[in-house]
Design an enzyme around this catalytic site. Structure first.
Site, PDB file in Angstrom:
ATOM      1  N   HIS A   1      -2.763  10.947   0.802  1.00 48.98           N
ATOM      2  CA  HIS A   1      -2.233  10.705   2.150  1.00 48.98           C
ATOM      3  C   HIS A   1      -1.588  12.020   2.628  1.00 48.98           C
ATOM      4  O   HIS A   1      -0.387  12.076   2.894  1.00 48.98           O
ATOM      5  CB  HIS A   1      -1.246   9.534   2.129  1.00 48.98           C
TER       6      HIS A   1
ATOM      7  N   ASN B   1      -7.328   2.023   9.991  1.00 41.81           N
ATOM      8  CA  ASN B   1      -6.000   2.160  10.587  1.00 41.81           C
ATOM      9  C   ASN B   1      -6.167   2.149  12.093  1.00 41.81           C
ATOM     10  O   ASN B   1      -6.868   2.993  12.658  1.00 41.81           O
ATOM     11  CB  ASN B   1      -5.344   3.482  10.171  1.00 41.81           C
TER      12      ASN B   1
ATOM     13  N   GLU C   1      -3.523  -0.035   8.112  1.00 39.23           N
ATOM     14  CA  GLU C   1      -2.310   0.280   8.890  1.00 39.23           C
ATOM     15  C   GLU C   1      -2.447  -0.290  10.292  1.00 39.23           C
ATOM     16  O   GLU C   1      -3.508  -0.191  10.906  1.00 39.23           O
ATOM     17  CB  GLU C   1      -2.102   1.799   9.042  1.00 39.23           C
TER      18      GLU C   1
ATOM     19  N   GLU D   1      -7.359   8.646   6.199  1.00 40.93           N
ATOM     20  CA  GLU D   1      -7.599   9.302   7.479  1.00 40.93           C
ATOM     21  C   GLU D   1      -8.051  10.766   7.362  1.00 40.93           C
ATOM     22  O   GLU D   1      -7.305  11.686   7.724  1.00 40.93           O
ATOM     23  CB  GLU D   1      -6.347   9.224   8.353  1.00 40.93           C
TER      24      GLU D   1
ATOM     25  N   ARG E   1       0.854  -1.194   0.000  1.00 44.99           N
ATOM     26  CA  ARG E   1       0.000   0.000   0.000  1.00 44.99           C
ATOM     27  C   ARG E   1       0.887   1.241   0.000  1.00 44.99           C
ATOM     28  O   ARG E   1       1.659   1.441   0.924  1.00 44.99           O
ATOM     29  CB  ARG E   1      -0.898   0.008   1.235  1.00 44.99           C
TER      30      ARG E   1
ATOM     31  N   TYR F   1      -4.168   1.840  15.834  1.00 45.74           N
ATOM     32  CA  TYR F   1      -2.910   1.833  16.580  1.00 45.74           C
ATOM     33  C   TYR F   1      -3.103   1.628  18.076  1.00 45.74           C
ATOM     34  O   TYR F   1      -2.322   0.942  18.718  1.00 45.74           O
ATOM     35  CB  TYR F   1      -2.149   3.150  16.359  1.00 45.74           C
TER      36      TYR F   1
HETATM   37  C1  GBH Z   1      -1.171   7.080  10.725  1.00 51.32           C
HETATM   38  O1  GBH Z   1      -1.915   8.011  11.426  1.00 51.32           O
HETATM   39  C2  GBH Z   1      -0.756   7.682   9.420  1.00 51.32           C
HETATM   40  O2  GBH Z   1      -1.635   7.296   8.380  1.00 51.32           O
HETATM   41  C3  GBH Z   1       0.662   7.371   9.033  1.00 51.32           C
HETATM   42  O3  GBH Z   1       1.053   8.181   7.977  1.00 51.32           O
HETATM   43  C4  GBH Z   1       1.556   7.516  10.236  1.00 51.32           C
HETATM   44  O4  GBH Z   1       2.922   7.407   9.932  1.00 51.32           O
HETATM   45  C5  GBH Z   1       1.161   6.473  11.225  1.00 51.32           C
HETATM   46  O5  GBH Z   1      -0.180   6.605  11.560  1.00 51.32           O
HETATM   47  C6  GBH Z   1       1.944   6.482  12.520  1.00 51.32           C
HETATM   48  O6  GBH Z   1       1.688   7.634  13.243  1.00 51.32           O
HETATM   49  O7  GBH Z   1      -4.339  10.358  21.089  1.00 51.32           O
HETATM   50  O8  GBH Z   1      -1.969  10.333  21.343  1.00 51.32           O
HETATM   51  O9  GBH Z   1      -3.236   8.367  21.945  1.00 51.32           O
HETATM   52  C7  GBH Z   1      -2.124   7.686  12.765  1.00 51.32           C
HETATM   53  C8  GBH Z   1      -3.255   8.454  13.362  1.00 51.32           C
HETATM   54  C9  GBH Z   1      -4.020   9.586  15.245  1.00 51.32           C
HETATM   55  C10 GBH Z   1      -3.289   7.316  15.465  1.00 51.32           C
HETATM   56  C11 GBH Z   1      -3.917   9.746  16.740  1.00 51.32           C
HETATM   57  C12 GBH Z   1      -3.225   7.484  16.944  1.00 51.32           C
HETATM   58  C13 GBH Z   1      -4.231   8.596  18.840  1.00 51.32           C
HETATM   59  C14 GBH Z   1      -2.955   8.982  19.453  1.00 51.32           C
HETATM   60  N1  GBH Z   1      -3.128   8.579  14.774  1.00 51.32           N
HETATM   61  N2  GBH Z   1      -4.141   8.482  17.387  1.00 51.32           N
HETATM   62  S1  GBH Z   1      -3.138   9.549  21.077  1.00 51.32           S
END
Ligand code: GBH
Length: 451
Positions: free
Chosen positions: A121, A295, A355, A166, A78, A297
């Site tokens: 992106h 995505n 992701e 996103e 991707r 995390y």
């Molecule tokens: C992605 O976004 C992106 O698509 C990518 O480009 C990037 O490199 C990757 O993540 C890593 O960061 O409120 O502090 O607990 C991630 C979007 C938004 C995910 C905020 C985590 C909560 C963090 N992020 N979210 S926090």
């Protein structure tokens, strides 16, 4: 490895990256600046003053990178396209920009790697920002011009398309919180931008259908599972607002063709009229895609507070919870809960995890790049993905973020998400232990260990 943690044979195993984070070559072959060039060149915006001007030099090193993918057994990649390579100026189509992506796709084809192409992106051409960016409804027309060129040029070669990566990050972090480009801090702008991003996605899906292609197209959202810090009703209400702005503000319009009422009521006194919603818009946003990209995390724990000026919320890290180098909780079970929620509250649509991954600084042990925490993170999240599949969930693929260490937006090169280590001085790529681990997972089509 036993067969007990096998995924379906059709499961898509991939890796992910994005244009600005890896390409570099910021002024090569006619590319003009994007908002991320402008933003990262503005003092104080990005950690260490880092920019994506060089990044991983993927623009010239892509043959090596694709070969490395193939060596690791990667079958799906991707990536995203830098819009300002394709349209460096208003009305000017740049053939040299198209040529780069043609070469990249040819290289992938040679190695049997199937593309998922993301159109957007976050690297909006600066010339479009100069006209107001995503706050200006005309940006949608520029986006559709670009999307049409991409469908016409690569439609036959690309079986999976992402319209937008996103929209929450692009709109809220870019126009509301200001930690991403273009760095504005105006909540009305953020909500207007989000609306235009969703509209652009819906319209691109409609455009794609006109090309009579056989591939799939869908949007990718960043979603979380969230818990309230306490049982206090005020904290629970704060959690609902957090959930409303991050998850429901995007999922509701896509699958219920409306913004959530409670959030509209919360925003109204803070941002004014919703007169940017034109009759017919919600229907367009609800245009069904072929899949939802997710995505994921981290989980978030929320209580009432003043950290967030608009939502009046505060985020806490649960005591004792392991965190990654981003400070984000490692909470794999929340991935399972999120996937179930999408299916139960919205739609039983095909899902790709577009992701998932962890930031971890690596270290050498016996000549190997050790990243055991990342391996544990990946294993635990894939187990929850499998758990969802086993209860009949329609999860069809997983793209690990990220293939290479890269430009981590506001964190510059200070955070490493790659399964391949990049030495940004020499540009030497070295697989970490997680890369070898993932190779075995992909080869086996499942996870090591038994239930
Ligand atoms: C992605 O976004 C992106 O698509 C990518 O480009 C990037 O490199 C990757 O993540 C890593 O960061 O409120 O502090 O607990 C991630 C979007 C938004 C995910 C905020 C985590 C909560 C963090 N992020 N979210 S926090």
């Amino acid at each position: 490895m036993g067969d007990s943690k096998k995924f379906p044979d059709s499961f898509v195993w991939g890796v992910a990256a994005s244009s600005y984070q890896i390409e570099g070559a910021a002024d090569r072959d006619g590319r003009t600046p994007s908002i991320w060039d402008t933003f990262s060149e503005t003092p104080g915006k990005v950690y260490g003053g880092h920019t994506g001007a060089l990044a991983c030099e993927h623009y010239v090193r892509y043959p090596e990178d694709v070969r490395l993918m193939a060596q690791l057994g990667v079958k799906h990649y991707r990536f995203s396209v830098s819009w300002s390579r394709i349209f460096p100026e208003k009305g000017v189509l740049n053939e040299r920009g198209l040529a780069f992506y043609r070469s990249l796709l040819e290289e992938m084809e040679k190695h049997g790697i199937t593309p998922l192409l993301t159109l957007y992106h976050w690297d909006l051409p600066q010339w479009i920002q100069d006209e107001g960016g995503w706050v200006n409804r005309n940006t949608i027309d520029y986006y559709l011009d670009y999307a049409r060129v991409m469908f016409a040029t690569f439609g036959a070669d690309v079986p999976i398309w992402n319209t937008i990566n996103e929209p929450w990050c692009a709109a809220i972090l870019g126009y509301g919180v200001g930690v991403h480009a273009p760095g504005h801090t105006n909540w009305r702008e953020a909500i207007v931008a989000a609306h235009h991003l969703l509209l652009a996605s819906g319209l691109a899906i409609r455009e794609y259908r006109k090309f009579g292609l056989t591939g799939r197209i869908g949007i990718t959202l960043n979603l979380d599972h969230n818990d309230s810090a306490t049982e206090d009703e005020r904290d629970e209400a704060a959690r609902r607002r957090h959930d409303g702005h991050l998850n429901r503000w995007f999922l509701d319009p896509l699958y219920k063709e409306d913004y959530p009422e409670d959030m509209k009521a919360w925003y109204h006194p803070r941002i004014g009229e919703f007169d940017f919603i034109v009759p017919g818009d919600m229907e367009i946003i609800g245009e069904p895609g072929d899949f939802l990209g997710v995505n994921y995390y981290t989980r978030t724990v929320i209580r009432e507070g003043n950290d967030h000026p608009v939502l009046l919320t505060e985020q806490v890290v649960q005591e004792g919870c392991e965190v990654t180098d981003m400070g984000w909780e490692v909470h794999p079970e929340s991935l399972f809960k999120l996937l179930c929620r999408i299916r139960d509250d919205y739609a039983d649509i095909p899902i790709y995890i577009t992701e998932n991954g962890a930031a971890q600084d690596d270290h050498m042990v016996d000549g190997k790049i050790e990243d055991a925490d990342r391996i544990r993170y990946l294993q635990a999240h894939l187990e929850q993905a499998l758990r969802f599949i086993r209860i009949g969930g329609n999860l069809q693929g997983y793209y690990l973020w990220s293939f290479l260490d890269n430009f981590e937006w506001a964190y510059g090169y200070g955070k490493r998400f790659g399964i391949i280590h990049v030495d940004f001085g020499t540009q030497i790529r070295t697989p970490k232990q997680s890369a070898y681990w993932y190779r075995n997972v992909m080869l086996a089509g499942g996870l090591p260990g038994s239930d």
